[in-house]
Design an enzyme around this catalytic site. Structure first.
Site, PDB file in Angstrom:
ATOM      1  N   ILE A  16     -30.103 -30.524  -2.662  1.00 31.34           N
ATOM      2  CA  ILE A  16     -28.833 -29.977  -3.177  1.00 31.34           C
ATOM      3  C   ILE A  16     -27.636 -30.662  -2.523  1.00 31.34           C
ATOM      4  O   ILE A  16     -26.573 -30.767  -3.140  1.00 31.34           O
ATOM      5  CB  ILE A  16     -28.778 -28.448  -2.984  1.00 31.34           C
ATOM      6  CG1 ILE A  16     -27.722 -27.834  -3.904  1.00 31.34           C
ATOM      7  CG2 ILE A  16     -28.566 -28.061  -1.511  1.00 31.34           C
ATOM      8  CD1 ILE A  16     -27.849 -26.355  -4.110  1.00 31.34           C
ATOM      9  N   ASN A  29     -26.794 -17.058   5.813  1.00 31.40           N
ATOM     10  CA  ASN A  29     -27.062 -15.722   6.384  1.00 31.40           C
ATOM     11  C   ASN A  29     -25.713 -15.060   6.630  1.00 31.40           C
ATOM     12  O   ASN A  29     -24.667 -15.677   6.475  1.00 31.40           O
ATOM     13  CB  ASN A  29     -27.884 -15.821   7.686  1.00 31.40           C
ATOM     14  CG  ASN A  29     -27.172 -16.640   8.747  1.00 31.40           C
ATOM     15  OD1 ASN A  29     -26.046 -16.319   9.132  1.00 31.40           O
ATOM     16  ND2 ASN A  29     -27.794 -17.715   9.175  1.00 31.40           N
ATOM     17  N   GLY A  37     -33.279 -24.641   6.743  1.00 31.33           N
ATOM     18  CA  GLY A  37     -33.398 -24.807   5.298  1.00 31.33           C
ATOM     19  C   GLY A  37     -32.182 -25.422   4.633  1.00 31.33           C
ATOM     20  O   GLY A  37     -31.579 -26.378   5.131  1.00 31.33           O
ATOM     21  N   VAL A  38     -31.795 -24.807   3.498  1.00 30.37           N
ATOM     22  CA  VAL A  38     -30.613 -25.296   2.754  1.00 30.37           C
ATOM     23  C   VAL A  38     -29.372 -25.243   3.637  1.00 30.37           C
ATOM     24  O   VAL A  38     -28.566 -26.165   3.692  1.00 30.37           O
ATOM     25  CB  VAL A  38     -30.382 -24.394   1.518  1.00 30.37           C
ATOM     26  CG1 VAL A  38     -29.060 -24.722   0.842  1.00 30.37           C
ATOM     27  CG2 VAL A  38     -31.508 -24.547   0.528  1.00 30.37           C
ATOM     28  N   ASP A  39     -29.231 -24.139   4.353  1.00 27.01           N
ATOM     29  CA  ASP A  39     -28.061 -23.908   5.216  1.00 27.01           C
ATOM     30  C   ASP A  39     -27.919 -25.051   6.216  1.00 27.01           C
ATOM     31  O   ASP A  39     -26.854 -25.667   6.359  1.00 27.01           O
ATOM     32  CB  ASP A  39     -28.274 -22.571   5.967  1.00 27.01           C
ATOM     33  CG  ASP A  39     -26.974 -21.915   6.405  1.00 27.01           C
ATOM     34  OD1 ASP A  39     -27.047 -20.825   6.990  1.00 27.01           O
ATOM     35  OD2 ASP A  39     -25.905 -22.498   6.146  1.00 27.01           O
ATOM     36  N   SER A 122     -33.153 -17.279  -1.279  1.00 23.58           N
ATOM     37  CA  SER A 122     -34.046 -16.285  -0.658  1.00 23.58           C
ATOM     38  C   SER A 122     -35.525 -16.627  -0.695  1.00 23.58           C
ATOM     39  O   SER A 122     -36.333 -15.847  -0.177  1.00 23.58           O
ATOM     40  CB  SER A 122     -33.864 -14.887  -1.295  1.00 23.58           C
ATOM     41  OG  SER A 122     -32.724 -14.252  -0.752  1.00 23.58           O
ATOM     42  N   THR A 123     -35.891 -17.767  -1.291  1.00 21.55           N
ATOM     43  CA  THR A 123     -37.336 -18.047  -1.461  1.00 21.55           C
ATOM     44  C   THR A 123     -37.926 -18.824  -0.295  1.00 21.55           C
ATOM     45  O   THR A 123     -39.104 -19.181  -0.324  1.00 21.55           O
ATOM     46  CB  THR A 123     -37.574 -18.855  -2.757  1.00 21.55           C
ATOM     47  OG1 THR A 123     -36.911 -20.121  -2.633  1.00 21.55           O
ATOM     48  CG2 THR A 123     -37.076 -18.117  -3.981  1.00 21.55           C
TER      49      THR A 123
HETATM   50  N1  APR Z   1     -32.072 -28.747  -1.304  1.00 16.53           N
HETATM   51  C1  APR Z   1     -32.550 -27.835  -2.191  1.00 16.53           C
HETATM   52  N2  APR Z   1     -33.384 -26.831  -1.849  1.00 16.53           N
HETATM   53  C2  APR Z   1     -33.743 -26.739  -0.553  1.00 16.53           C
HETATM   54  C3  APR Z   1     -33.271 -27.640   0.434  1.00 16.53           C
HETATM   55  C4  APR Z   1     -32.406 -28.677   0.003  1.00 16.53           C
HETATM   56  N3  APR Z   1     -31.906 -29.602   0.849  1.00 16.53           N
HETATM   57  N4  APR Z   1     -33.812 -27.266   1.631  1.00 16.53           N
HETATM   58  C5  APR Z   1     -34.590 -26.183   1.396  1.00 16.53           C
HETATM   59  N5  APR Z   1     -34.565 -25.868   0.088  1.00 16.53           N
HETATM   60  C6  APR Z   1     -35.229 -24.758  -0.618  1.00 16.53           C
HETATM   61  C7  APR Z   1     -36.398 -24.126   0.085  1.00 16.53           C
HETATM   62  O1  APR Z   1     -37.572 -24.842  -0.178  1.00 16.53           O
HETATM   63  C8  APR Z   1     -36.413 -22.750  -0.587  1.00 16.53           C
HETATM   64  O2  APR Z   1     -37.075 -22.831  -1.818  1.00 16.53           O
HETATM   65  O3  APR Z   1     -34.275 -23.715  -0.726  1.00 16.53           O
HETATM   66  C9  APR Z   1     -34.941 -22.466  -0.874  1.00 16.53           C
HETATM   67  C10 APR Z   1     -34.298 -21.440   0.048  1.00 16.53           C
HETATM   68  O4  APR Z   1     -34.866 -21.546   1.339  1.00 16.53           O
HETATM   69  P1  APR Z   1     -33.985 -21.297   2.664  1.00 16.53           P
HETATM   70  O5  APR Z   1     -33.084 -22.417   2.882  1.00 16.53           O
HETATM   71  O6  APR Z   1     -34.959 -20.943   3.750  1.00 16.53           O
HETATM   72  O7  APR Z   1     -33.081 -20.044   2.321  1.00 16.53           O
HETATM   73  P2  APR Z   1     -33.433 -18.475   2.256  1.00 16.53           P
HETATM   74  O8  APR Z   1     -34.836 -18.222   1.907  1.00 16.53           O
HETATM   75  O9  APR Z   1     -32.359 -17.897   1.398  1.00 16.53           O
HETATM   76  O10 APR Z   1     -33.222 -18.000   3.764  1.00 16.53           O
HETATM   77  C11 APR Z   1     -31.925 -18.006   4.282  1.00 16.53           C
HETATM   78  O11 APR Z   1     -32.581 -19.257   6.215  1.00 16.53           O
HETATM   79  O12 APR Z   1     -31.659 -21.293   6.703  1.00 16.53           O
HETATM   80  C12 APR Z   1     -31.612 -19.957   7.000  1.00 16.53           C
HETATM   81  O13 APR Z   1     -29.333 -19.556   7.656  1.00 16.53           O
HETATM   82  C13 APR Z   1     -30.293 -19.351   6.630  1.00 16.53           C
HETATM   83  O14 APR Z   1     -30.765 -17.261   7.694  1.00 16.53           O
HETATM   84  C14 APR Z   1     -30.668 -17.922   6.456  1.00 16.53           C
HETATM   85  C15 APR Z   1     -32.036 -18.009   5.798  1.00 16.53           C
END
Ligand code: APR
Length: 291
Positions: A16, A29, A37-39, A122-123
């Site tokens: 993304i 969060n 992860g994405v964050d 959230s996945t």
């Molecule tokens: N681009 C697109 N999708 C991504 C990327 C990326 N660069 N990195 C991870 N993902 C996908 C993951 O595979 C998952 O399917 O994004 C989805 C959401 O995963 P998370 O990032 O773990 O987010 P979430 O499940 O909402 O958890 C949020 O995780 O990173 C911490 O600070 C964040 O505490 C919060 C929690």
């Protein structure tokens, strides 16, 4: 004639942070101070300017969204939303996840965003089952796009083939439903039954989100839902009514079991139906009404 709904929704597999769109959505969060992860990927790609702006936002509630600049990202904006942690499915997770998409799309429209990319909120760390999340995400986005032309393109950016296939199937299924019902005047949002049932379903979800976000319980919540759904003949009215209800709860400082005074509810419904009628007549969007 505007572009068809299915032309306005895309599913890609990738990162993304590399998307060349007006806004990308971050799965953050409640602190908004970064994570994994994405964050983590977004904060790394955006660079040192992002944390400072995030700190000034003062956090974000689950189901809500806040916006910052994109800094070193190709995207102009980052919309930070906080998805629900999966707790088994009977703690309002579905409604909160839907609210992440709705809140992000509304905020995007307020900032003139035309193209937006979502991750599978959230996945990952929050453990929301991917197939269920994909169905909620796609249905919520289709529902929003069916009522507003402001955003021209929504892209679901999936990490890994499984996520890509699940989101692609969810879009294809809803697109098929649109095609099947469009000829018969069906609403092209994949919601069951007629518009009235769809309005009731939307009101119920939004009432649930208010209860969860403010930690309250509406006394006779189903009756409240029924009163709003029966007075509002379309989604615009329901949207305005529930956002006014949200404002009333916030302003009144209500807590615990909350009974909405009949005169407040009557005022909310009266203004919502008038404002929705005005919107439909003039085709102009309008803000929620405060009771
Ligand atoms: N681009 C697109 N999708 C991504 C990327 C990326 N660069 N990195 C991870 N993902 C996908 C993951 O595979 C998952 O399917 O994004 C989805 C959401 O995963 P998370 O990032 O773990 O987010 P979430 O499940 O909402 O958890 C949020 O995780 O990173 C911490 O600070 C964040 O505490 C919060 C929690």
């Amino acid at each position: 004639m505007g572009r068809s709904l299915t032309d306005r929704v895309a599913v890609v597999e990738g990162d993304i942070t590399a998307q060349h769109v007006d806004a990308i959505v971050n799965a953050a969060n409640e602190s908004l101070l970064g994570g994994g992860g994405v964050d983590g990927a977004i904060h790394r790609a955006a660079g040192p300017g992002l944390p400072g702006e995030c700190r000034r936002l003062g956090g974000c509630k689950t189901g809500e969204a806040k916006i910052t600049a994109g800094y070193n990202l190709p995207a102009r904006f980052v919309i930070h939303t906080v998805g629900p942690r999966w707790r088994g499915g009977d703690h309002g997770e579905d409604a909160l996840l839907a609210s992440c998409y709705t809140s992000s799309l509304r905020l995007a429209e307020e900032h003139g965003v035309r193209t937006i990319a979502f991750p599978a909120i959230s996945t990952g760390a929050f453990g929301f089952p991917l197939p269920r999340a994909a169905a909620i995400a796609v249905r919520t986005v289709f529902d929003h796009l069916s009522r507003s032309d402001a955003i021209s393109q929504v892209t679901f950016v999936c990490h890994g083939e499984r996520a890509f296939l699940l989101f692609k199937d969810a879009v294809d299924e809803l697109a098929g439903e649109c095609t099947r019902t469009a000829g018969r005047g069906g609403n092209c949002t994949g919601l069951q039954g007629d518009v009235q049932e769809a309005v009731r379903e939307q009101v119920r979800a939004q009432v649930q989100v208010i209860e969860i976000v403010y930690g309250i319980r509406f006394v006779e919540g189903e009756r409240l839902t029924g009163e709003i759904a029966s007075k509002c003949s379309d989604r615009e009215c329901a949207d305005i009514a529930t956002s006014a209800l949200n404002s009333w709860v916030a302003l009144s400082g209500a807590s615990g079991d909350v009974e909405v005074p009949p005169e407040v509810l009557a005022r909310i419904l009266d203004r919502a139906s008038k404002r929705a009628a005005h919107q439909n007549d003039t085709g102009q969007g309008g803000e929620g009404t405060c009771p």
